[in-house]
Design a protein around this motif. Structure first.
Motif, PDB file in Angstrom:
ATOM      1  N   PHE A   1      -9.131 -12.264 -60.508  1.00 14.79           N
ATOM      2  CA  PHE A   1      -8.553 -11.144 -61.277  1.00 14.79           C
ATOM      3  C   PHE A   1      -7.437 -11.601 -62.217  1.00 14.79           C
ATOM      4  O   PHE A   1      -6.591 -12.411 -61.839  1.00 14.79           O
TER       5      PHE A   1
ATOM      6  N   CYS B   1     -12.888  -5.552 -68.135  1.00 12.09           N
ATOM      7  CA  CYS B   1     -13.648  -4.671 -67.238  1.00 12.09           C
ATOM      8  C   CYS B   1     -14.405  -3.601 -68.028  1.00 12.09           C
ATOM      9  O   CYS B   1     -15.526  -3.246 -67.678  1.00 12.09           O
TER      10      CYS B   1
ATOM     11  N   CYS C   1     -17.861  -4.415 -68.706  1.00 12.90           N
ATOM     12  CA  CYS C   1     -18.622  -4.966 -67.569  1.00 12.90           C
ATOM     13  C   CYS C   1     -19.567  -3.889 -67.023  1.00 12.90           C
ATOM     14  O   CYS C   1     -19.228  -2.710 -66.971  1.00 12.90           O
TER      15      CYS C   1
ATOM     16  N   TYR D   1     -20.276  -3.207 -64.101  1.00  9.00           N
ATOM     17  CA  TYR D   1     -19.801  -2.594 -62.853  1.00  9.00           C
ATOM     18  C   TYR D   1     -18.672  -1.595 -63.061  1.00  9.00           C
ATOM     19  O   TYR D   1     -18.224  -0.967 -62.112  1.00  9.00           O
TER      20      TYR D   1
ATOM     21  N   CYS E   1     -14.115  -0.457 -60.174  1.00 16.66           N
ATOM     22  CA  CYS E   1     -15.096  -1.537 -60.134  1.00 16.66           C
ATOM     23  C   CYS E   1     -16.113  -1.209 -59.050  1.00 16.66           C
ATOM     24  O   CYS E   1     -15.765  -1.153 -57.868  1.00 16.66           O
TER      25      CYS E   1
ATOM     26  N   CYS F   1     -12.325 -10.015 -64.275  1.00 18.28           N
ATOM     27  CA  CYS F   1     -12.486 -10.979 -63.177  1.00 18.28           C
ATOM     28  C   CYS F   1     -13.737 -11.797 -63.472  1.00 18.28           C
ATOM     29  O   CYS F   1     -14.539 -11.443 -64.339  1.00 18.28           O
TER      30      CYS F   1
ATOM     31  N   LEU G   1     -16.444 -12.164 -62.031  1.00 18.21           N
ATOM     32  CA  LEU G   1     -17.757 -11.593 -61.713  1.00 18.21           C
ATOM     33  C   LEU G   1     -18.243 -10.676 -62.827  1.00 18.21           C
ATOM     34  O   LEU G   1     -19.257  -9.986 -62.692  1.00 18.21           O
ATOM     35  N   TRP G   2     -17.502 -10.694 -63.930  1.00 17.68           N
ATOM     36  CA  TRP G   2     -17.844  -9.887 -65.117  1.00 17.68           C
ATOM     37  C   TRP G   2     -19.316 -10.114 -65.500  1.00 17.68           C
ATOM     38  O   TRP G   2     -19.780 -11.254 -65.548  1.00 17.68           O
TER      39      TRP G   2
HETATM   40  S1  SF4 Z   1     -16.750  -7.082 -61.672  1.00 16.23           S
HETATM   41 FE1  SF4 Z   1     -14.759  -7.814 -62.357  1.00 16.23          FE
HETATM   42  S2  SF4 Z   1     -14.851  -7.544 -64.606  1.00 16.23           S
HETATM   43 FE2  SF4 Z   1     -16.436  -6.253 -63.707  1.00 16.23          FE
HETATM   44  S3  SF4 Z   1     -15.471  -4.243 -63.455  1.00 16.23           S
HETATM   45 FE3  SF4 Z   1     -15.285  -5.380 -61.533  1.00 16.23          FE
HETATM   46  S4  SF4 Z   1     -13.257  -6.302 -61.658  1.00 16.23           S
HETATM   47 FE4  SF4 Z   1     -13.831  -5.748 -63.734  1.00 16.23          FE
END
Ligand code: SF4
Length: 104
Positions: A59, A71, A74, A76, A84, A99, A101-102
């Motif tokens: 993060f 985010c 993204c 998610y 998220c 983060c 995992l984007w």
């Molecule tokens: S996965 Fe990471 S970049 Fe995507 S919404 Fe969640 S916190 Fe944000």
């Protein structure tokens, strides 16, 4: 989780990041195997280990990288809830955070 609880948790995350919590922004997962390996690391954490989640997922409280990923773009991110929706994270986040995992 109620809206007030989510707001309070979002603020707690913001203050941890402001205070300089060192998170693992690199390496960015380049393929499905690396992505799955990060998810597996997150799945091994106790569900209330907030700092562990933030550290492993890398993060930061600002857009990241050449493309200024956030985010907000993204897959998610739930815009209206500022949330998220990746099950391994399931955290309230700000649109301008990021983060590793984007995904789109
Ligand atoms: S996965 Fe990471 S970049 Fe995507 S919404 Fe969640 S916190 Fe944000």
């Amino acid at each position: 989780m109620q809206r007030e609880q989510e707001d309070a948790l979002r603020e707690r995350i913001a203050s941890l990041l402001r205070a300089g919590l060192k998170t693992k922004t690199e390496p960015f997962p380049e393929n499905d195997r690396e992505f799955a390996s990060l998810l597996a690391e997150l799945q091994h954490l106790p569900s209330d280990d907030l700092e562990g989640k933030l550290v492993i997922s890398g993060f930061v409280d600002h857009p990241y990288g050449e493309d200024q990923m956030r985010c907000q773009e993204c897959m998610y991110y739930l815009v209206h809830r500022k949330w998220c929706d990746l099950p391994e994270l399931a955290l309230p986040v700000e649109a301008h955070w990021w983060c590793r995992l984007w995904r789109i």
